[in-house]
Scaffold this active site. Structure first.
Site, mmCIF file in Angstrom:
data_model
loop_
_atom_site.group_PDB
_atom_site.id
_atom_site.type_symbol
_atom_site.label_atom_id
_atom_site.label_comp_id
_atom_site.label_asym_id
_atom_site.label_seq_id
_atom_site.Cartn_x
_atom_site.Cartn_y
_atom_site.Cartn_z
ATOM 1 N N HIS A 174 7.130 21.928 61.912
ATOM 2 C CA HIS A 174 8.193 21.423 61.052
ATOM 3 C C HIS A 174 8.106 22.260 59.784
ATOM 4 C CE1 HIS A 174 7.782 17.551 63.485
ATOM 5 N NE2 HIS A 174 8.933 18.116 63.805
ATOM 6 N N ASP A 215 5.408 21.309 57.490
ATOM 7 C CA ASP A 215 4.023 21.537 57.968
ATOM 8 C C ASP A 215 3.552 22.877 57.430
ATOM 9 O OD1 ASP A 215 3.868 19.273 59.686
ATOM 10 O OD2 ASP A 215 4.878 20.391 61.293
HETATM 11 C C1 3MF Z 1 11.074 13.500 68.934
HETATM 12 C C2 3MF Z 1 10.666 14.890 69.184
HETATM 13 C C3 3MF Z 1 10.333 15.708 67.973
HETATM 14 C C4 3MF Z 1 10.664 17.184 68.120
HETATM 15 C C5 3MF Z 1 10.120 17.986 66.962
HETATM 16 C C6 3MF Z 1 10.491 19.447 67.038
HETATM 17 C C7 3MF Z 1 8.604 14.940 66.525
HETATM 18 O O1 3MF Z 1 11.262 12.776 70.086
HETATM 19 O O2 3MF Z 1 10.568 15.301 70.312
HETATM 20 O O3 3MF Z 1 8.955 15.529 67.735
HETATM 21 O O4 3MF Z 1 10.159 17.706 69.295
HETATM 22 O O5 3MF Z 1 10.604 17.458 65.775
HETATM 23 O O6 3MF Z 1 11.766 19.641 66.651
#
Ligand code: 3MF
Ligand code: MG
Length: 343
Positions: A50, A53
């Site tokens: 993210h 992050d």
């Molecule tokens: C939610 C997800 C997310 C995405 C992530 C990458 C937090 O169901 O799958 O995980 O995979 O944000 O874009």
């Protein structure tokens, strides 16, 4: 024939603290350096990010500061033999994103979402990846009448176009999900994502990331969703995991609920030569019951299951299967698959 080696990726959120809607975290936060160490120890090759992050305070920083911070993260990765797979703008945790970002009814929130997404593109470029993932988390409704779905499609296209214009190199993989955290999402399936992509400013730079559980939540077969995207040359990422029916998003270990469904996903990836074009990511969650020192086991298991299923795919008696198909003896084919998986 020599087989391409699969390359694996993971996100820091996959080493979570065990919080759920009914209880707080039960494990200490995993420092970022430990996430990277675990990834290396488990034989992963890339990290999914993210935006925050990689660059925690990106909203208060100048573009030059963002680039500098992301470049130092890139160096930290490189020192450990890792690379960044993608960056995703985390709009859904921010107060401005409470009713979605791109499709919020508040014009100030929409503007914020696009600005934040462009910053995320800068993070991606400095991290050395051209791939952005767009999980449209709150781009949907809890109350159906609260947003205009026609307008929402236009707003999503405008948001993607803004990201595409932020860099001539950036590519965007939409990660559809039909529900959670919203009741009804505007981009529920791969078909929706690919159709929207064709209406963007540069369709060649819009593709998809498929998460097994998201397809299952839409009542679809993940391997068919993958096949549809592969046929279009648009499968730019996968989040393999599992889901036991229609309930909250479980992010179970790959194959834990439906081993045959997992086999079918590996088979479609293997037959399309996915190993040489994309990473195999696991979007799996450690169970709340796991103590901190055993809270990476779900990743190790998912990868081990994947590799065992690759072997199962490579040893599947394809010529016998072809005979069953030619004779339209699908009962024999059913048995062949089951015996092979059990064997
Ligand atoms: C939610 C997800 C997310 C995405 C992530 C990458 C937090 O169901 O799958 O995980 O995979 O944000 O874009
Ligand atoms: Mg995911």
């Amino acid at each position: 024939m020599a087989h391409a080696e699969y390359r694996f990726s993971v996100g820091p959120w996959n080493l979570g603290r065990g919080a759920d809607p009914f209880g707080p975290p039960v494990r200490p936060a995993v420092p970022f350096a430990d996430v990277l160490r675990t990834a290396v120890d488990l034989g992963f090759h890339a990290i999914q990010f993210h935006d925050d992050d990689a660059v925690p305070d990106l909203e208060t920083m100048t573009p030059a500061q963002i680039t500098k911070a992301a470049e130092s993260m890139r160096k930290m990765l490189a020192d450990m033999g890792l690379v960044a797979e993608f960056v995703a703008a985390r709009l859904w945790e921010h107060p401005h994103g409470v009713d979605g970002g791109y499709t919020s009814n508040d014009p100030a929130a929409r503007k914020w979402a696009i600005d934040r997404s462009k910053r995320a593109v800068d993070v991606a470029m400095a991290l050395g990846t051209e791939l952005m993932v767009m999980w449209p988390a709150r781009e949907g409704t809890g109350v159906r009448e609260s947003k205009d779905p026609v307008e929402a499609s236009r707003q999503l296209i405008a948001a993607i176009d803004a990201m595409l214009s932020a860099s001539p190199k950036v590519r965007i993989a939409i990660e559809p999900k039909p529900n959670e955290p919203v009741d009804t999402a505007f981009l529920p399936t791969i078909g929706h994502a690919l159709a929207l992509g064709t209406r963007c400013a540069d369709p060649a730079r819009v593709g998809v990331l498929i998460e097994s559980a998201h397809a299952i939540l839409a009542g679809l077969d993940p391997s068919d969703e993958m096949g549809f995207a592969l046929a279009a040359g648009k499968l730019w990422g996968v989040h393999l995991n599992d889901q036991n029916g229609l309930k909250y998003d479980q992010d179970k270990v790959f194959g834990a609920a439906n081993l045959r469904g997992a086999f079918d996903q590996v088979r479609v990836l293997e037959r399309a030569g996915y190993a040489s074009t994309g990473y195999v990511g696991f979007d799996v969650k450690a169970q709340r019951t796991q103590p901190a020192e055993k809270a990476a086991a779900h990743l190790a298991t998912s990868k081990a299951v994947f590799l065992k299923l690759v072997e199962k795919v490579r040893t599947f008696p394809e010529s016998v299967a072809a005979q069953c198909i030619a004779a339209r003896d699908y009962e024999a084919l059913e048995r062949l698959v089951l015996e092979h998986l059990l064997g």
